[in-house]
Design an enzyme around this catalytic site. Structure first.
Site, short mmCIF file in Angstrom:
data_model
loop_
_atom_site.label_atom_id
_atom_site.label_comp_id
_atom_site.label_asym_id
_atom_site.label_seq_id
_atom_site.Cartn_x
_atom_site.Cartn_y
_atom_site.Cartn_z
N THR A 121 -3.86 -18.77 13.99
CA THR A 121 -4.00 -18.17 12.80
C THR A 121 -5.60 -18.11 12.50
O THR A 121 -6.10 -19.24 12.16
CB THR A 121 -3.29 -18.31 11.76
OG1 THR A 121 -1.95 -18.41 12.24
CG2 THR A 121 -3.43 -17.87 10.53
N ARG A 155 8.75 -18.66 13.56
CA ARG A 155 9.30 -19.62 12.48
C ARG A 155 9.91 -21.05 13.18
O ARG A 155 10.41 -20.75 14.29
CB ARG A 155 10.53 -19.35 11.89
CG ARG A 155 10.23 -18.19 10.57
CD ARG A 155 11.32 -17.67 10.17
NE ARG A 155 12.08 -16.59 11.46
CZ ARG A 155 13.25 -16.02 11.32
NH1 ARG A 155 13.89 -15.91 10.00
NH2 ARG A 155 13.62 -15.40 12.41
N ASN A 212 2.18 -14.38 5.31
CA ASN A 212 2.43 -15.77 4.86
C ASN A 212 2.26 -15.83 3.38
O ASN A 212 3.14 -16.64 2.78
CB ASN A 212 1.67 -16.74 5.98
CG ASN A 212 2.51 -16.94 7.20
OD1 ASN A 212 3.38 -16.45 7.30
ND2 ASN A 212 1.65 -17.82 7.78
N PHE A 253 13.94 -15.52 1.11
CA PHE A 253 12.68 -16.36 0.46
C PHE A 253 12.58 -16.35 -1.11
O PHE A 253 11.64 -16.52 -1.80
CB PHE A 253 11.32 -15.91 1.27
CG PHE A 253 11.19 -16.48 2.37
CD1 PHE A 253 11.97 -16.06 3.47
CD2 PHE A 253 10.27 -17.67 2.70
CE1 PHE A 253 12.20 -16.71 4.62
CE2 PHE A 253 10.22 -18.11 4.00
CZ PHE A 253 10.81 -17.73 4.92
N GLY A 257 14.06 -24.31 -5.20
CA GLY A 257 14.05 -25.73 -4.68
C GLY A 257 12.97 -26.51 -4.75
O GLY A 257 12.38 -26.52 -6.02
N GLY A 261 6.89 -26.21 2.69
CA GLY A 261 5.89 -26.89 3.33
C GLY A 261 5.48 -26.61 4.58
O GLY A 261 5.70 -25.16 4.88
N CYS A 264 2.12 -24.05 8.26
CA CYS A 264 1.51 -22.77 7.94
C CYS A 264 1.33 -22.40 6.46
O CYS A 264 0.32 -22.14 6.22
CB CYS A 264 2.44 -21.60 8.64
SG CYS A 264 2.62 -21.59 10.39
N LYS A 324 11.85 -28.39 6.39
CA LYS A 324 12.93 -27.42 6.18
C LYS A 324 13.97 -27.94 7.47
O LYS A 324 13.75 -28.58 8.12
CB LYS A 324 12.48 -25.92 6.55
CG LYS A 324 12.05 -25.84 7.98
CD LYS A 324 11.89 -24.27 8.28
CE LYS A 324 11.51 -24.03 9.85
NZ LYS A 324 11.47 -22.70 10.18
C1 UDX Z 1 6.41 -19.67 8.35
C2 UDX Z 1 6.81 -18.35 8.64
O1 UDX Z 1 7.79 -17.84 8.19
C3 UDX Z 1 6.39 -17.58 10.06
O2 UDX Z 1 6.33 -16.39 10.14
C4 UDX Z 1 4.82 -17.94 10.43
O3 UDX Z 1 4.42 -17.68 11.56
C5 UDX Z 1 4.77 -19.52 10.08
O4 UDX Z 1 5.21 -20.07 8.76
P1 UDX Z 1 7.66 -21.82 9.28
O5 UDX Z 1 6.50 -22.48 8.65
O6 UDX Z 1 8.32 -22.33 10.54
O7 UDX Z 1 7.49 -20.31 9.20
O8 UDX Z 1 8.86 -22.01 7.97
P2 UDX Z 1 9.88 -20.91 7.26
O9 UDX Z 1 11.21 -20.89 7.83
O10 UDX Z 1 9.28 -19.69 6.81
O11 UDX Z 1 10.14 -21.88 5.88
C6 UDX Z 1 9.13 -22.05 4.92
C7 UDX Z 1 9.39 -23.11 3.85
O12 UDX Z 1 9.67 -22.45 2.90
C8 UDX Z 1 10.25 -24.36 4.35
O13 UDX Z 1 9.74 -25.56 3.49
C9 UDX Z 1 11.46 -23.77 3.41
O14 UDX Z 1 12.32 -24.80 2.98
C10 UDX Z 1 11.03 -22.93 2.29
N1 UDX Z 1 11.90 -21.98 1.55
C11 UDX Z 1 12.02 -20.73 2.52
C12 UDX Z 1 11.96 -22.08 0.35
O15 UDX Z 1 11.71 -23.23 -0.43
N2 UDX Z 1 12.91 -21.06 -0.06
C13 UDX Z 1 13.14 -20.02 0.58
O16 UDX Z 1 13.80 -18.99 0.04
C14 UDX Z 1 12.92 -19.73 1.88
#
Ligand code: UDX
Length: 439
Positions: A121, A155, A212, A253, A257, A261, A264, A324
């Site tokens: 990125t 992800r 993102n 999304f 909560g 974190g 990314c 997560k």
């Molecule tokens: C993310 C993007 O989804 C991905 O496309 C990019 O390339 C990298 O960043 P990732 O960091 O693996 O991927 O996590 P993701 O599954 O997207 O969740 C991100 C965070 O948001 C987690 O901490 C999750 O608990 C939180 N989250 C997600 C919420 O608090 N509420 C939601 O509704 C969804």
């Protein structure tokens, strides 16, 4: 096709094995010789579902191998994917030194016609810089080396599935030759129906930031809504469901909560903010998204403090430490931010996570890591549900409550049904929705 991948971290290794299984001949390279040795011995250095099996299979077929020598890695490559880290500088911008170094070394050894594609990125405008790097490293006028942007959207925890069947493949190029090479690389995916979006390079780079930041924005919107719901006695989950039924919004999304974190979102938000400022555009919305995210931890901390009054001498148990579910990653993990707040306030903090106990302890040494949720809650004055693991959502609440000194449950991810929590004898604090009252 012959493919080289520079950097065998999360993005690079997943790229290596999924490119190999689609029929390409892949060579991965990295600056860490130990890692290469382990990879050639068939050992995946981190966990992702189906990564280990795929690595073993593709190594035995000879379709992927790992070498330390850049010349050997890129010598026959049609495409060199740059997958090295872009850590955050203290100022918030991405540190692109490893990207520059990798492109410079690859350009010196790649055959004419090779496309160097950024998967790391990077901020918009990087490709322009990389073209200069290529020119300086390989001044030969008869050699053409193209730059492309091919951001990944993987992800954690679902990276193999995302790489095999992405929602879309995004390729930014500036020449027809580079476009055609990238089409050929991704032919196995497009033949299976995966959409390929072709843009200019700056657009592709910016699109990754936009995706993102927008996902983070949705989460922060839900969290700000949770704060309002808590004051108004409304239910943020029901509101998210109503919003989600509008197909222009979508339900994903919008779970309020403890906030986001991971490696990314927090880093990319900062980098995007810096980039906007450098381009002469103030984008305070991005800072607000981060502020609301920090506020989600603060709101949970205040619930614990409200429930326990003085935190000194009290024990708080955190269920879930990873950022997560499905990962042992604790980078920018909100549960650890909460743990630090509680420790600073004088509480004893225990933690349980199905995968992330070890990494969490390295980050917050004051944590007392437990082997299971019930051990974690033993003698605690309050338990906080921090990460939405299935295992935590399926906890036996009666057993949990009995293990505690005082059965107080702060449900920072709305994992539990409030009535069941009350029936199990808990004082229950949900997030952004009213606690049920005993009839
Ligand atoms: C993310 C993007 O989804 C991905 O496309 C990019 O390339 C990298 O960043 P990732 O960091 O693996 O991927 O996590 P993701 O599954 O997207 O969740 C991100 C965070 O948001 C987690 O901490 C999750 O608990 C939180 N989250 C997600 C919420 O608090 N509420 C939601 O509704 C969804």
């Amino acid at each position: 096709m012959n493919i080289a991948v520079v950097g065998t971290g999360h993005v690079g290794l997943i790229t290596c094995v999924t490119m190999a299984e689609k029929g390409h001949r892949v060579i991965g390279t990295d600056v860490d010789p130990d890692k290469l040795q382990r990879l050639n011995a068939g050992e995946a250095p981190f966990y992702e579902p189906d990564l280990q099996e795929t690595l073993t299979r593709e190594l035995s077929k000879g379709s992927v191998r790992f070498v330390a020598d850049m010349a050997e890695a890129v010598g026959d490559a049609a495409v060199v994917f740059i997958c090295v880290g872009t850590p955050q500088r203290a100022t918030g911008e991405a540190n692109l030194a490893a990207v520059e170094e990798s492109v410079s070394r690859a350009a010196r050894h790649a055959p004419s016609g090779t496309v160097i594609a950024e998967k790391s990125t990077v901020p918009a405008g990087t490709a322009r810089r990389l073209r200069e790097v290529v020119k300086r490293s390989r001044p030969d006028p008869d050699v053409t080396i193209e730059i492309a942007s091919n951001p990944e959207f993987l992800r954690e925890g679902r990276a193999m599935a995302d790489a095999r069947k992405p929602d879309r493949i995004l390729v930014g190029t500036d020449t027809e030759a580079a476009r055609q090479t990238m089409r050929d690389v991704y032919e196995p995916w497009t033949a299976a129906g995966c959409p390929l979006v072709e843009t200019g390079i700056d657009t592709a780079e910016l699109a990754k930031h936009a995706c993102n930041a927008f996902l983070a924005l949705k989460i922060s919107f839900a969290n700000a809504l949770a704060r309002i719901c808590e004051r108004a006695g409304a239910d943020v989950t029901a509101i998210a469901d109503v919003m989600g039924m509008d197909e222009r919004i979508g339900r994903a999304f919008l779970n309020a909560g403890l906030g986001f974190g991971g490696s990314c979102f927090p880093k990319d938000l900062k980098a995007f903010d810096r980039l906007a400022a450098e381009l002469g555009y103030e984008f305070p919305l991005l800072r607000e998204v981060q502020r609301i995210n920090d506020e989600a931890v603060d709101a949970t901390f205040r619930k614990v403090a409200e429930a326990l009054w003085n935190l000194e001498g009290k024990k708080v148990a955190l269920l879930g430490l990873a950022f997560k579910p499905g990962t042992d990653d604790v980078r920018f993990a909100p549960p650890l931010a909460l743990a630090r707040r509680l420790v600073d306030a004088g509480a004893a903090v225990s933690g349980y996570d199905p995968e992330a106990g070890g990494p969490a302890l390295r980050e917050v040494p004051e944590l007392e890591i437990a082997a299971d949720p019930y051990e974690c809650a033993a003698g605690a004055d309050c338990v906080v549900a921090c990460t939405e693991w299935d295992e935590i959502a399926r906890i036996d609440l009666v057993r949990l409550g009995k293990a505690m000194a005082v059965p107080i449950l702060v449900d920072a991810r709305n994992l539990f049904d409030g009535t069941s929590a009350l029936d199990a004898g808990f004082t229950y604090y949900p997030t952004g929705r009213p606690a049920p009252v005993i009839a």
